[in-house]
Write a protein that holds these residues in place. Structure first.
Motif, PDB file in Angstrom:
ATOM      1  N   SER A  11      -5.161  15.020  42.800  1.00  0.00           N
ATOM      2  CA  SER A  11      -4.716  13.639  42.770  1.00  0.00           C
ATOM      3  C   SER A  11      -5.866  12.717  43.117  1.00  0.00           C
ATOM      4  O   SER A  11      -6.560  12.929  44.104  1.00  0.00           O
ATOM      5  CB  SER A  11      -3.583  13.427  43.778  1.00  0.00           C
ATOM      6  OG  SER A  11      -2.478  14.215  43.416  1.00  0.00           O
ATOM      7  N   ASP A 161      -5.179  10.826  33.657  1.00  0.00           N
ATOM      8  CA  ASP A 161      -4.142   9.823  33.392  1.00  0.00           C
ATOM      9  C   ASP A 161      -3.328  10.182  32.149  1.00  0.00           C
ATOM     10  O   ASP A 161      -2.107  10.031  32.120  1.00  0.00           O
ATOM     11  CB  ASP A 161      -4.773   8.442  33.216  1.00  0.00           C
ATOM     12  CG  ASP A 161      -5.242   7.843  34.531  1.00  0.00           C
ATOM     13  OD1 ASP A 161      -4.822   8.336  35.593  1.00  0.00           O
ATOM     14  OD2 ASP A 161      -6.046   6.886  34.499  1.00  0.00           O
ATOM     15  N   GLN A 164      -1.019  13.127  33.013  1.00  0.00           N
ATOM     16  CA  GLN A 164       0.095  12.712  33.857  1.00  0.00           C
ATOM     17  C   GLN A 164       1.170  12.034  33.014  1.00  0.00           C
ATOM     18  O   GLN A 164       2.369  12.272  33.206  1.00  0.00           O
ATOM     19  CB  GLN A 164      -0.402  11.759  34.943  1.00  0.00           C
ATOM     20  CG  GLN A 164      -1.215  12.434  36.040  1.00  0.00           C
ATOM     21  CD  GLN A 164      -0.427  13.507  36.774  1.00  0.00           C
ATOM     22  OE1 GLN A 164      -0.659  14.711  36.578  1.00  0.00           O
ATOM     23  NE2 GLN A 164       0.494  13.100  37.615  1.00  0.00           N
ATOM     24  N   ALA A 165       0.751  11.183  32.079  1.00  0.00           N
ATOM     25  CA  ALA A 165       1.711  10.505  31.203  1.00  0.00           C
ATOM     26  C   ALA A 165       2.443  11.522  30.335  1.00  0.00           C
ATOM     27  O   ALA A 165       3.660  11.422  30.107  1.00  0.00           O
ATOM     28  CB  ALA A 165       0.988   9.483  30.337  1.00  0.00           C
ATOM     29  N   TRP A 166       1.712  12.524  29.841  1.00  0.00           N
ATOM     30  CA  TRP A 166       2.320  13.562  29.002  1.00  0.00           C
ATOM     31  C   TRP A 166       3.331  14.371  29.813  1.00  0.00           C
ATOM     32  O   TRP A 166       4.430  14.667  29.345  1.00  0.00           O
ATOM     33  CB  TRP A 166       1.240  14.478  28.447  1.00  0.00           C
ATOM     34  CG  TRP A 166       1.783  15.476  27.466  1.00  0.00           C
ATOM     35  CD1 TRP A 166       1.969  15.309  26.131  1.00  0.00           C
ATOM     36  CD2 TRP A 166       2.227  16.816  27.766  1.00  0.00           C
ATOM     37  NE1 TRP A 166       2.506  16.451  25.579  1.00  0.00           N
ATOM     38  CE2 TRP A 166       2.669  17.382  26.567  1.00  0.00           C
ATOM     39  CE3 TRP A 166       2.285  17.559  28.939  1.00  0.00           C
ATOM     40  CZ2 TRP A 166       3.165  18.678  26.491  1.00  0.00           C
ATOM     41  CZ3 TRP A 166       2.780  18.858  28.880  1.00  0.00           C
ATOM     42  CH2 TRP A 166       3.207  19.405  27.659  1.00  0.00           C
ATOM     43  N   LYS A 167       2.970  14.721  31.031  1.00  0.00           N
ATOM     44  CA  LYS A 167       3.879  15.499  31.881  1.00  0.00           C
ATOM     45  C   LYS A 167       5.183  14.751  32.125  1.00  0.00           C
ATOM     46  O   LYS A 167       6.267  15.333  32.035  1.00  0.00           O
ATOM     47  CB  LYS A 167       3.205  15.816  33.224  1.00  0.00           C
ATOM     48  CG  LYS A 167       2.142  16.887  33.140  1.00  0.00           C
ATOM     49  CD  LYS A 167       1.745  17.371  34.517  1.00  0.00           C
ATOM     50  CE  LYS A 167       1.069  16.319  35.337  1.00  0.00           C
ATOM     51  NZ  LYS A 167       0.611  16.849  36.647  1.00  0.00           N
ATOM     52  N   GLN A 168       5.075  13.476  32.439  1.00  0.00           N
ATOM     53  CA  GLN A 168       6.277  12.694  32.687  1.00  0.00           C
ATOM     54  C   GLN A 168       7.176  12.665  31.456  1.00  0.00           C
ATOM     55  O   GLN A 168       8.401  12.767  31.560  1.00  0.00           O
ATOM     56  CB  GLN A 168       5.889  11.272  33.103  1.00  0.00           C
ATOM     57  CG  GLN A 168       5.214  11.199  34.456  1.00  0.00           C
ATOM     58  CD  GLN A 168       4.746   9.790  34.798  1.00  0.00           C
ATOM     59  OE1 GLN A 168       5.041   8.837  34.090  1.00  0.00           O
ATOM     60  NE2 GLN A 168       4.009   9.660  35.888  1.00  0.00           N
ATOM     61  N   LYS A 169       6.552  12.546  30.303  1.00  0.00           N
ATOM     62  CA  LYS A 169       7.313  12.491  29.057  1.00  0.00           C
ATOM     63  C   LYS A 169       8.040  13.797  28.785  1.00  0.00           C
ATOM     64  O   LYS A 169       9.247  13.815  28.510  1.00  0.00           O
ATOM     65  CB  LYS A 169       6.380  12.158  27.892  1.00  0.00           C
ATOM     66  CG  LYS A 169       7.059  12.139  26.536  1.00  0.00           C
ATOM     67  CD  LYS A 169       6.054  11.857  25.422  1.00  0.00           C
ATOM     68  CE  LYS A 169       6.706  11.919  24.053  1.00  0.00           C
ATOM     69  NZ  LYS A 169       5.723  11.658  22.962  1.00  0.00           N
ATOM     70  N   LEU A 171       8.742  16.293  30.797  1.00  0.00           N
ATOM     71  CA  LEU A 171       9.724  16.657  31.817  1.00  0.00           C
ATOM     72  C   LEU A 171      11.021  15.868  31.635  1.00  0.00           C
ATOM     73  O   LEU A 171      12.115  16.406  31.826  1.00  0.00           O
ATOM     74  CB  LEU A 171       9.153  16.407  33.213  1.00  0.00           C
ATOM     75  CG  LEU A 171       8.166  17.468  33.718  1.00  0.00           C
ATOM     76  CD1 LEU A 171       7.558  17.045  35.049  1.00  0.00           C
ATOM     77  CD2 LEU A 171       8.828  18.831  33.842  1.00  0.00           C
ATOM     78  N   ALA A 172      10.891  14.602  31.245  1.00  0.00           N
ATOM     79  CA  ALA A 172      12.092  13.809  30.967  1.00  0.00           C
ATOM     80  C   ALA A 172      12.846  14.402  29.785  1.00  0.00           C
ATOM     81  O   ALA A 172      14.084  14.507  29.799  1.00  0.00           O
ATOM     82  CB  ALA A 172      11.702  12.362  30.686  1.00  0.00           C
ATOM     83  N   ASN A 175      14.677  17.628  30.820  1.00  0.00           N
ATOM     84  CA  ASN A 175      15.937  17.363  31.514  1.00  0.00           C
ATOM     85  C   ASN A 175      17.057  17.020  30.544  1.00  0.00           C
ATOM     86  O   ASN A 175      18.186  17.505  30.677  1.00  0.00           O
ATOM     87  CB  ASN A 175      15.744  16.238  32.533  1.00  0.00           C
ATOM     88  CG  ASN A 175      15.057  16.710  33.800  1.00  0.00           C
ATOM     89  OD1 ASN A 175      15.395  17.755  34.340  1.00  0.00           O
ATOM     90  ND2 ASN A 175      14.085  15.949  34.266  1.00  0.00           N
TER      91      ASN A 175
END
Length: 231
Positions: A11, A161, A164-169, A171-172, A175
């Motif tokens: 981080s 960066d 991180q944006a790809w991971k958030q996408k 993972l959403a 779900n």
């Protein structure tokens, strides 16, 4: 949920720890200049393209000469130089490229300004923000002296960066997929596809059975809940 989509991520923000190869032909293709960019910017892109071409050639030679485990060790050694214990902020800020090219000198200065202001309000742009993911990897893992420590650090920050944006996408999406189907086949396949597109030096930092293990979860209709999925 035991999910770590980037086993090598550090981080950004901690002191001293802020946050293969493309073919030579790919590296020679500079990102297009923005509309209205002046001649100096074009020259800078051209100089960067020449450096990336040489970095790509050397990366291909390195990757061909090393086993996967050797490449993983080399990756760890190189990462220490720009985000690990070998990275000294003060020394990196003083580093000047061994060149008379004013555009490369300006790029290094911009990289330092960006790294120093990262995470805070600043108008300084990352000089590598228009590079492809593979090109960012070329900069990060090139310790020839072609790029300064802060240029390599800036390239890593851009890649960090993006990931991180790809991971958030994903993972959403995972779900939503699980809620709709009780499975995560699409999520796991996205992980495999992402891994397969990585340069060899990046792939070498993953478990050797990464693809086989993730494919097993697909074949057996496993949800990602509790799986140590890494990216």
């Amino acid at each position: 949920m035991a999910i770590d989509l980037n086993p090598n991520a550090i981080s950004p923000g901690a002191a001293g720890t802020k946050p293969a190869a493309a073919t030579a032909a790919e590296a020679r293709t500079a990102p297009p200049a923005k509309s209205g960019d002046d001649a100096a910017s074009s020259v800078s892109l051209s100089a960067t393209s020449r450096q990336l071409a040489q970095s790509a050639i050397e990366a291909e030679q390195r990757d061909a000469s090393m086993t996967r485990s050797e490449l993983a060790a080399e990756a760890a050694r190189l990462r220490e130089q720009f985000i690990g214990s070998g990275y000294n902020e003060a020394a990196a800020a003083r580093e000047v490229p061994d060149t008379d090219d004013p555009t490369l000198l300006a790029r290094a200065k911009q990289a330092t300004a960006f790294v120093q202001s990262y995470g805070r309000s600043s108008t300084t742009e990352n000089p590598f923000k228009n590079l492809s993911d593979d090109q960012l990897t070329l900069v990060m893992y090139d310790d020839s002296g072609r790029y300064t420590a802060n240029e390599r650090h800036a390239a890593w920050l851009e890649q960090y960066d993006r990931r991180q944006a790809w991971k958030q996408k994903v993972l959403a999406q995972a779900n939503l997929e699980y809620q709709a189907t009780g499975q995560n086949d699409k999520f796991f396949q996205a992980c495999i596809d992402y891994y397969n597109a990585l340069p060899l030096i990046e792939q070498a930092q993953y478990p050797v059975d990464y693809v086989a293990r993730t494919q097993y979860w697909i074949d057996n209709n496993q949800p990602f809940e509790g799986r140590a999925v890494r990216f």
